[in-house]
Motif scaffolding. Structure first.
Motif, PDB file in Angstrom:
ATOM      1  N   ALA A  47       0.819  -1.218   0.000  1.00  0.00           N
ATOM      2  CA  ALA A  47       0.000   0.000   0.000  1.00  0.00           C
ATOM      3  C   ALA A  47       0.852   1.268   0.000  1.00  0.00           C
ATOM      4  N   GLY A  48       2.171   1.096   0.177  1.00  0.00           N
ATOM      5  CA  GLY A  48       3.070   2.245   0.076  1.00  0.00           C
ATOM      6  C   GLY A  48       3.699   2.700   1.368  1.00  0.00           C
ATOM      7  N   LEU A  49       3.360   2.067   2.499  1.00  0.00           N
ATOM      8  CA  LEU A  49       3.958   2.460   3.767  1.00  0.00           C
ATOM      9  C   LEU A  49       5.460   2.170   3.737  1.00  0.00           C
ATOM     10  N   PRO A  50       6.291   3.134   4.129  1.00  0.00           N
ATOM     11  CA  PRO A  50       7.741   2.895   4.131  1.00  0.00           C
ATOM     12  C   PRO A  50       8.104   1.637   4.904  1.00  0.00           C
ATOM     13  N   LEU A  51       9.087   0.915   4.394  1.00  0.00           N
ATOM     14  CA  LEU A  51       9.492  -0.357   4.991  1.00  0.00           C
ATOM     15  C   LEU A  51       9.839  -0.199   6.471  1.00  0.00           C
ATOM     16  N   GLU A  52      10.494   0.897   6.814  1.00  0.00           N
ATOM     17  CA  GLU A  52      10.922   1.105   8.205  1.00  0.00           C
ATOM     18  C   GLU A  52       9.724   1.182   9.146  1.00  0.00           C
ATOM     19  N   TYR A  53       8.640   1.790   8.690  1.00  0.00           N
ATOM     20  CA  TYR A  53       7.437   1.842   9.523  1.00  0.00           C
ATOM     21  C   TYR A  53       6.794   0.459   9.640  1.00  0.00           C
ATOM     22  N   VAL A  54       6.868  -0.305   8.576  1.00  0.00           N
ATOM     23  CA  VAL A  54       6.264  -1.638   8.575  1.00  0.00           C
ATOM     24  C   VAL A  54       6.958  -2.546   9.587  1.00  0.00           C
ATOM     25  N   ILE A  55       8.290  -2.516   9.603  1.00  0.00           N
ATOM     26  CA  ILE A  55       9.022  -3.426  10.500  1.00  0.00           C
ATOM     27  C   ILE A  55       9.337  -2.785  11.857  1.00  0.00           C
ATOM     28  N   GLY A  56       9.187  -1.459  11.933  1.00  0.00           N
ATOM     29  CA  GLY A  56       9.340  -0.789  13.214  1.00  0.00           C
ATOM     30  C   GLY A  56      10.742  -0.336  13.558  1.00  0.00           C
ATOM     31  N   TRP A  57      11.657  -0.422  12.615  1.00  0.00           N
ATOM     32  CA  TRP A  57      13.020   0.040  12.877  1.00  0.00           C
ATOM     33  C   TRP A  57      13.744   0.384  11.584  1.00  0.00           C
ATOM     34  N   ALA A  58      14.816   1.153  11.732  1.00  0.00           N
ATOM     35  CA  ALA A  58      15.663   1.512  10.592  1.00  0.00           C
ATOM     36  C   ALA A  58      17.105   1.169  10.938  1.00  0.00           C
ATOM     37  N   HIS A  59      17.853   0.724   9.941  1.00  0.00           N
ATOM     38  CA  HIS A  59      19.270   0.411  10.135  1.00  0.00           C
ATOM     39  C   HIS A  59      20.073   1.690   9.987  1.00  0.00           C
ATOM     40  N   PHE A  60      20.863   2.026  11.023  1.00  0.00           N
ATOM     41  CA  PHE A  60      21.631   3.279  10.990  1.00  0.00           C
ATOM     42  C   PHE A  60      22.898   3.104  11.808  1.00  0.00           C
ATOM     43  N   CYS A  61      24.045   3.262  11.167  1.00  0.00           N
ATOM     44  CA  CYS A  61      25.351   3.144  11.839  1.00  0.00           C
ATOM     45  C   CYS A  61      25.472   1.840  12.625  1.00  0.00           C
ATOM     46  N   GLY A  62      24.964   0.766  12.052  1.00  0.00           N
ATOM     47  CA  GLY A  62      25.081  -0.532  12.701  1.00  0.00           C
ATOM     48  C   GLY A  62      24.074  -0.780  13.804  1.00  0.00           C
ATOM     49  N   LEU A  63      23.168   0.175  14.035  1.00  0.00           N
ATOM     50  CA  LEU A  63      22.157   0.037  15.084  1.00  0.00           C
ATOM     51  C   LEU A  63      20.774  -0.181  14.486  1.00  0.00           C
ATOM     52  N   ARG A  64      19.907  -0.808  15.267  1.00  0.00           N
ATOM     53  CA  ARG A  64      18.487  -0.853  14.936  1.00  0.00           C
ATOM     54  C   ARG A  64      17.820   0.314  15.660  1.00  0.00           C
ATOM     55  N   ILE A  65      17.446   1.320  14.902  1.00  0.00           N
ATOM     56  CA  ILE A  65      16.816   2.499  15.477  1.00  0.00           C
ATOM     57  C   ILE A  65      15.300   2.343  15.397  1.00  0.00           C
ATOM     58  N   VAL A  66      14.660   2.358  16.550  1.00  0.00           N
ATOM     59  CA  VAL A  66      13.205   2.239  16.593  1.00  0.00           C
ATOM     60  C   VAL A  66      12.568   3.446  15.901  1.00  0.00           C
ATOM     61  N   VAL A  67      11.659   3.173  14.968  1.00  0.00           N
ATOM     62  CA  VAL A  67      10.899   4.254  14.330  1.00  0.00           C
ATOM     63  C   VAL A  67       9.417   3.915  14.382  1.00  0.00           C
ATOM     64  N   GLU A  68       8.630   4.915  14.640  1.00  0.00           N
ATOM     65  CA  GLU A  68       7.179   4.770  14.629  1.00  0.00           C
ATOM     66  C   GLU A  68       6.620   5.591  13.482  1.00  0.00           C
ATOM     67  N   ARG A  69       5.460   5.219  13.051  1.00  0.00           N
ATOM     68  CA  ARG A  69       4.820   5.964  11.967  1.00  0.00           C
ATOM     69  C   ARG A  69       4.670   7.427  12.372  1.00  0.00           C
ATOM     70  N   GLY A  70       5.154   8.316  11.510  1.00  0.00           N
ATOM     71  CA  GLY A  70       5.068   9.737  11.803  1.00  0.00           C
ATOM     72  C   GLY A  70       6.365  10.358  12.272  1.00  0.00           C
ATOM     73  N   VAL A  71       7.423   9.546  12.402  1.00  0.00           N
ATOM     74  CA  VAL A  71       8.731  10.104  12.752  1.00  0.00           C
ATOM     75  C   VAL A  71       9.612  10.076  11.506  1.00  0.00           C
ATOM     76  N   PHE A  72      10.546  11.010  11.427  1.00  0.00           N
ATOM     77  CA  PHE A  72      11.470  11.063  10.299  1.00  0.00           C
ATOM     78  C   PHE A  72      12.362   9.819  10.311  1.00  0.00           C
ATOM     79  N   VAL A  73      12.484   9.165   9.161  1.00  0.00           N
ATOM     80  CA  VAL A  73      13.305   7.956   9.047  1.00  0.00           C
ATOM     81  C   VAL A  73      14.753   8.367   8.785  1.00  0.00           C
ATOM     82  N   PRO A  74      15.698   7.960   9.639  1.00  0.00           N
ATOM     83  CA  PRO A  74      17.100   8.351   9.421  1.00  0.00           C
ATOM     84  C   PRO A  74      17.634   7.839   8.093  1.00  0.00           C
ATOM     85  N   ARG A  75      18.384   8.705   7.398  1.00  0.00           N
ATOM     86  CA  ARG A  75      18.921   8.382   6.083  1.00  0.00           C
ATOM     87  C   ARG A  75      20.370   7.909   6.192  1.00  0.00           C
TER      88      ARG A  75
END
Length: 260
Positions: A47-75
């Protein structure tokens, strides 16, 4: 998971325009709690929801950074900002992450530098919620409020490293961003005003009052905005340099508060 199901998911994602459908499929499978949960996650992604929101985290500098829908996803490009800050930081430093969003930059610095005094702030309640989950484990402190107003007065004039990944997209350029960013990420974290530098100016103008002598301000910007950003830094009395990583398309302006 049988091959037929995997192929079916890959095809669904590919048809939805996911460039890395195979990789995303494996990630969704590994993160799903059940087949029902997997189906739900695939539907959300299609449906188009960013992958990070779907799985609940983003990969950043070797860490799993928790992200919730509505927060900026680290690039990924912002990892360059982290590396520049690491090069200037020392153990025991007071480190501040303004406009912290999910707290990704602060968390990465704390993970790599170890013993630092970390303070993060953001004006958005969803960002605060995410940042608390990401930086508390490192002993960091999170404050809600507008830029420096959120910070304790006790650290004014003592900050060694001040990082700020402020919104820097010009208002009229928002419509040119990828659809996922425009639809799902907060405009507050993207829109930098007419020339993209409104928030940046506010950060730079007060920086010298908050930085320790010899302290550093690091801000991510675009390559096109770098000359004007550098001028803003210099006008605020900071000695300034611009560093760039072509591969990541990342540009960081570094200002140093000179000794009196």
């Amino acid at each position: 998971m049988d091959n037929q199901t995997v192929k079916s998911i890959v095809n669904k994602l590919r048809n939805a325009g996911c460039v890395f459908a195979e990789d995303e499929t494996q990630l969704l499978i590994s993160e799903a709690q059940s087949l029902e949960d997997l189906i739900k996650k695939v539907e959300m992604r299609v449906a188009g929801l960013p992958l990070e929101y779907v799985i609940g985290w983003a990969h950043f500098c070797g860490l799993r950074i928790v992200v919730e829908r509505g927060v900026f996803v680290p690039r990924q490009r912002t990892e360059f900002l982290v590396r520049q800050a690491e090069n200037l930081a020392c153990s025991g430093d007071i480190v501040v992450d303004l406009c912290c969003g999910s707290g990704a930059i602060g968390a990465a610095l704390a993970a790599d530098l170890g013993e630092i005094f970390l303070y993060c702030s953001d004006v958005d309640p969803i960002a605060i919620q995410c940042a608390r989950r990401n930086i508390t484990k490192f002993g960091g402190h999170i404050f809600k409020g507008d830029l420096y107003k959120a910070l304790p007065q006790s650290i004014k004039g003592y900050i060694n490293i001040l990082v700020a990944n402020v919104p820097y997209v010009p208002t009229k350029a928002i419509e040119l961003l990828p659809l996922e960013a425009r639809l799902y990420e907060p405009n507050l974290a993207l829109d930098g005003g007419d020339d993209g530098l409104n928030i940046l100016r506010r950060v730079v103008e007060e920086a010298s009052y908050w930085l320790a002598m010899g302290g550093h301000l690091l801000i991510e910007t675009s390559e096109l905005q770098a000359p004007q950003t550098s001028e803003i830094f210099a006008n605020a009395g900071l000695s300034t340099k611009v560093v760039r990583d072509v591969e990541l398309d990342a540009t960081v302006v570094i200002g140093t508060n000179p000794p009196i």
